[in-house]
Scaffold this motif. Structure first.
Motif, PDB file in Angstrom:
ATOM      1  N   CYS A  71      59.247  60.493  40.772  1.00  0.00           N
ATOM      2  CA  CYS A  71      58.557  60.392  39.485  1.00  0.00           C
ATOM      3  C   CYS A  71      58.813  59.042  38.830  1.00  0.00           C
ATOM      4  O   CYS A  71      57.885  58.410  38.294  1.00  0.00           O
ATOM      5  CB  CYS A  71      59.014  61.525  38.559  1.00  0.00           C
ATOM      6  SG  CYS A  71      58.433  63.163  39.051  1.00  0.00           S
ATOM      7  N   ARG A  72      60.055  58.568  38.886  1.00  0.00           N
ATOM      8  CA  ARG A  72      60.359  57.265  38.310  1.00  0.00           C
ATOM      9  C   ARG A  72      59.631  56.153  39.072  1.00  0.00           C
ATOM     10  O   ARG A  72      59.093  55.220  38.467  1.00  0.00           O
ATOM     11  CB  ARG A  72      61.868  57.024  38.324  1.00  0.00           C
ATOM     12  CG  ARG A  72      62.639  57.839  37.302  1.00  0.00           C
ATOM     13  CD  ARG A  72      64.079  57.360  37.202  1.00  0.00           C
ATOM     14  NE  ARG A  72      64.833  57.680  38.400  1.00  0.00           N
ATOM     15  CZ  ARG A  72      65.644  58.752  38.506  1.00  0.00           C
ATOM     16  NH1 ARG A  72      65.786  59.584  37.500  1.00  0.00           N
ATOM     17  NH2 ARG A  72      66.301  58.960  39.626  1.00  0.00           N
ATOM     18  N   TYR A  73      59.625  56.262  40.383  1.00  0.00           N
ATOM     19  CA  TYR A  73      58.931  55.267  41.208  1.00  0.00           C
ATOM     20  C   TYR A  73      57.452  55.198  40.857  1.00  0.00           C
ATOM     21  O   TYR A  73      56.884  54.100  40.694  1.00  0.00           O
ATOM     22  CB  TYR A  73      59.105  55.595  42.692  1.00  0.00           C
ATOM     23  CG  TYR A  73      58.064  54.931  43.562  1.00  0.00           C
ATOM     24  CD1 TYR A  73      58.106  53.558  43.820  1.00  0.00           C
ATOM     25  CD2 TYR A  73      57.003  55.668  44.095  1.00  0.00           C
ATOM     26  CE1 TYR A  73      57.125  52.945  44.590  1.00  0.00           C
ATOM     27  CE2 TYR A  73      56.028  55.062  44.866  1.00  0.00           C
ATOM     28  CZ  TYR A  73      56.092  53.704  45.108  1.00  0.00           C
ATOM     29  OH  TYR A  73      55.110  53.096  45.863  1.00  0.00           O
ATOM     30  N   TYR A  85      57.463  57.104  31.000  1.00  0.00           N
ATOM     31  CA  TYR A  85      58.780  56.587  31.359  1.00  0.00           C
ATOM     32  C   TYR A  85      59.020  55.361  30.471  1.00  0.00           C
ATOM     33  O   TYR A  85      58.698  54.238  30.855  1.00  0.00           O
ATOM     34  CB  TYR A  85      58.806  56.219  32.840  1.00  0.00           C
ATOM     35  CG  TYR A  85      60.175  55.939  33.416  1.00  0.00           C
ATOM     36  CD1 TYR A  85      61.304  56.598  32.966  1.00  0.00           C
ATOM     37  CD2 TYR A  85      60.326  55.014  34.445  1.00  0.00           C
ATOM     38  CE1 TYR A  85      62.552  56.345  33.512  1.00  0.00           C
ATOM     39  CE2 TYR A  85      61.563  54.757  35.009  1.00  0.00           C
ATOM     40  CZ  TYR A  85      62.676  55.428  34.535  1.00  0.00           C
ATOM     41  OH  TYR A  85      63.915  55.181  35.084  1.00  0.00           O
ATOM     42  N   PRO A  86      59.552  55.560  29.277  1.00  0.00           N
ATOM     43  CA  PRO A  86      59.641  54.485  28.284  1.00  0.00           C
ATOM     44  C   PRO A  86      60.361  53.250  28.815  1.00  0.00           C
ATOM     45  O   PRO A  86      61.312  53.346  29.589  1.00  0.00           O
ATOM     46  CB  PRO A  86      60.431  55.135  27.146  1.00  0.00           C
ATOM     47  CG  PRO A  86      60.264  56.605  27.338  1.00  0.00           C
ATOM     48  CD  PRO A  86      60.154  56.813  28.808  1.00  0.00           C
ATOM     49  N   LYS A  87      59.902  52.088  28.365  1.00  0.00           N
ATOM     50  CA  LYS A  87      60.521  50.835  28.804  1.00  0.00           C
ATOM     51  C   LYS A  87      61.735  50.461  27.964  1.00  0.00           C
ATOM     52  O   LYS A  87      62.675  49.858  28.480  1.00  0.00           O
ATOM     53  CB  LYS A  87      59.492  49.703  28.735  1.00  0.00           C
ATOM     54  CG  LYS A  87      58.375  49.816  29.753  1.00  0.00           C
ATOM     55  CD  LYS A  87      57.389  48.673  29.628  1.00  0.00           C
ATOM     56  CE  LYS A  87      58.003  47.358  30.089  1.00  0.00           C
ATOM     57  NZ  LYS A  87      56.995  46.260  30.115  1.00  0.00           N
ATOM     58  N   ALA A  88      61.722  50.800  26.683  1.00  0.00           N
ATOM     59  CA  ALA A  88      62.843  50.440  25.815  1.00  0.00           C
ATOM     60  C   ALA A  88      64.118  51.096  26.342  1.00  0.00           C
ATOM     61  O   ALA A  88      64.125  52.294  26.652  1.00  0.00           O
ATOM     62  CB  ALA A  88      62.563  50.906  24.391  1.00  0.00           C
ATOM     63  N   PRO A  89      65.205  50.347  26.480  1.00  0.00           N
ATOM     64  CA  PRO A  89      66.416  50.868  27.119  1.00  0.00           C
ATOM     65  C   PRO A  89      66.935  52.176  26.524  1.00  0.00           C
ATOM     66  O   PRO A  89      67.319  53.085  27.269  1.00  0.00           O
ATOM     67  CB  PRO A  89      67.421  49.739  26.950  1.00  0.00           C
ATOM     68  CG  PRO A  89      66.579  48.502  26.912  1.00  0.00           C
ATOM     69  CD  PRO A  89      65.339  48.906  26.167  1.00  0.00           C
ATOM     70  N   ARG A  90      66.952  52.299  25.206  1.00  0.00           N
ATOM     71  CA  ARG A  90      67.499  53.512  24.614  1.00  0.00           C
ATOM     72  C   ARG A  90      66.560  54.695  24.796  1.00  0.00           C
ATOM     73  O   ARG A  90      67.011  55.823  25.067  1.00  0.00           O
ATOM     74  CB  ARG A  90      67.810  53.283  23.131  1.00  0.00           C
ATOM     75  CG  ARG A  90      68.950  52.293  22.929  1.00  0.00           C
ATOM     76  CD  ARG A  90      69.378  52.197  21.484  1.00  0.00           C
ATOM     77  NE  ARG A  90      70.467  51.226  21.343  1.00  0.00           N
ATOM     78  CZ  ARG A  90      71.128  51.002  20.221  1.00  0.00           C
ATOM     79  NH1 ARG A  90      70.807  51.666  19.112  1.00  0.00           N
ATOM     80  NH2 ARG A  90      72.102  50.106  20.189  1.00  0.00           N
ATOM     81  N   ALA A  91      65.261  54.453  24.667  1.00  0.00           N
ATOM     82  CA  ALA A  91      64.298  55.533  24.882  1.00  0.00           C
ATOM     83  C   ALA A  91      64.321  55.983  26.337  1.00  0.00           C
ATOM     84  O   ALA A  91      64.248  57.182  26.637  1.00  0.00           O
ATOM     85  CB  ALA A  91      62.894  55.069  24.488  1.00  0.00           C
ATOM     86  N   GLU A  94      67.425  58.065  26.980  1.00  0.00           N
ATOM     87  CA  GLU A  94      67.298  59.441  26.477  1.00  0.00           C
ATOM     88  C   GLU A  94      66.519  60.305  27.467  1.00  0.00           C
ATOM     89  O   GLU A  94      66.925  61.423  27.783  1.00  0.00           O
ATOM     90  CB  GLU A  94      66.605  59.452  25.114  1.00  0.00           C
ATOM     91  CG  GLU A  94      66.518  60.850  24.524  1.00  0.00           C
ATOM     92  CD  GLU A  94      65.865  60.884  23.151  1.00  0.00           C
ATOM     93  OE1 GLU A  94      65.930  61.949  22.504  1.00  0.00           O
ATOM     94  OE2 GLU A  94      65.282  59.860  22.732  1.00  0.00           O
ATOM     95  N   ALA A  95      65.410  59.774  27.976  1.00  0.00           N
ATOM     96  CA  ALA A  95      64.618  60.532  28.948  1.00  0.00           C
ATOM     97  C   ALA A  95      65.421  60.802  30.216  1.00  0.00           C
ATOM     98  O   ALA A  95      65.424  61.920  30.751  1.00  0.00           O
ATOM     99  CB  ALA A  95      63.333  59.782  29.288  1.00  0.00           C
ATOM    100  N   GLU A  96      66.141  59.806  30.691  1.00  0.00           N
ATOM    101  CA  GLU A  96      66.912  59.971  31.922  1.00  0.00           C
ATOM    102  C   GLU A  96      68.096  60.912  31.725  1.00  0.00           C
ATOM    103  O   GLU A  96      68.501  61.615  32.659  1.00  0.00           O
ATOM    104  CB  GLU A  96      67.376  58.611  32.421  1.00  0.00           C
ATOM    105  CG  GLU A  96      66.226  57.757  32.952  1.00  0.00           C
ATOM    106  CD  GLU A  96      66.703  56.528  33.706  1.00  0.00           C
ATOM    107  OE1 GLU A  96      67.780  56.006  33.367  1.00  0.00           O
ATOM    108  OE2 GLU A  96      65.984  56.125  34.635  1.00  0.00           O
ATOM    109  N   LEU A 159      54.951  62.981  25.637  1.00  0.00           N
ATOM    110  CA  LEU A 159      55.461  63.543  26.880  1.00  0.00           C
ATOM    111  C   LEU A 159      56.168  62.461  27.684  1.00  0.00           C
ATOM    112  O   LEU A 159      55.696  61.326  27.771  1.00  0.00           O
ATOM    113  CB  LEU A 159      54.298  64.099  27.707  1.00  0.00           C
ATOM    114  CG  LEU A 159      54.682  64.813  29.009  1.00  0.00           C
ATOM    115  CD1 LEU A 159      55.020  66.265  28.738  1.00  0.00           C
ATOM    116  CD2 LEU A 159      53.539  64.716  30.029  1.00  0.00           C
ATOM    117  N   THR A 160      57.322  62.789  28.263  1.00  0.00           N
ATOM    118  CA  THR A 160      58.037  61.866  29.142  1.00  0.00           C
ATOM    119  C   THR A 160      58.448  62.587  30.415  1.00  0.00           C
ATOM    120  O   THR A 160      58.259  63.805  30.557  1.00  0.00           O
ATOM    121  CB  THR A 160      59.298  61.289  28.460  1.00  0.00           C
ATOM    122  OG1 THR A 160      60.261  62.349  28.314  1.00  0.00           O
ATOM    123  CG2 THR A 160      58.988  60.662  27.110  1.00  0.00           C
TER     124      THR A 160
END
Length: 208
Positions: A71-73, A85-91, A94-96, A159-160
């Motif tokens: 899914c990440r790929y 799959y948010p690009k901002a490191p903190r977002a 959180e998803a991961e 949705l993430t």
């Protein structure tokens, strides 16, 4: 055409199917695993040495396995700007976190409950183990219920991959013939997930 190897009834295959649907990516799904076999064949083991499903095989023959990684790929390769799959490191963290949490904590007891009620024969069922797993899950789902207060999805209004990773277990939690604690935010979340066509098509299915 890319190929997704795995039976549609697998919770891990379901994640990837839903992600593919959200991203609008074409694919051919090939039945593998369980009664369909194929996962012990040398050709399959060359793609996925674990002999499990799913495996995603691209048109050039390159393959990747482990559902969350797939899914990440897919997001990184084909939709790097998608809120899925948010690009901002903190977002993204959180998803991961919720993706890892689902694997590390929810999957095991939910598998016990699911197999006890759906997959195992009556003489194979361990009801003491089912009771403990159900109690454990009740405590875990309370954590999610609290997180969802004032939110549509786990990480906010969009949705993430966190929702995709957890969605199958949410469906099974509500679809299984079990006693459940009253978790109104989780119940509302389940209804929200059912507004996504990919969830309805690939996740919210009769249990088998």
């Amino acid at each position: 055409m890319r190929k997704l190897w795995g039976r549609a009834s697998s919770s891990n295959v379901m994640k990837v199917l839903w992600a593919l649907d959200e991203l609008g990516l074409p694919y051919d799904r090939i039945d593998a695993g369980g009664a369909f076999g194929r996962t012990r064949e040398p050709e399959y083991r060359a793609m996925n040495p674990m002999g499990l499903v799913p495996t995603l095989q691209e048109e050039d023959g390159w393959s990747v396995w482990e559902a969350n990684t797939i899914c990440r790929y897919l997001c990184n390769e084909y939709a790097p700007d998608s809120p899925l799959y948010p690009k901002a490191p903190r977002a993204r963290a959180e998803a991961e976190t919720w993706m890892d949490w689902a694997l590390a904590h929810v999957t095991s007891p939910m598998v016990v409950i699911f197999f006890t009620h759906i997959r195992l024969k009556e003489n194979e069922r361990d009801w003491a183990a089912e009771k403990k797993a159900r109690e454990d899950c009740g405590r875990l789902w309370k954590i999610v219920d609290a997180k969802l207060a004032g939110r549509r999805f786990l990480c906010g209004d969009a949705l993430t991959l966190a929702d995709i990773a957890l969605g199958c277990w949410v469906h099974r939690w509500f679809a299984l013939p079990i006693e459940r604690p009253d978790l109104p935010n989780l119940a509302a979340y389940y209804e929200t997930l059912k507004t996504r066509p990919g969830f309805v098509q690939h996740i919210a299915l009769p249990l088998e």
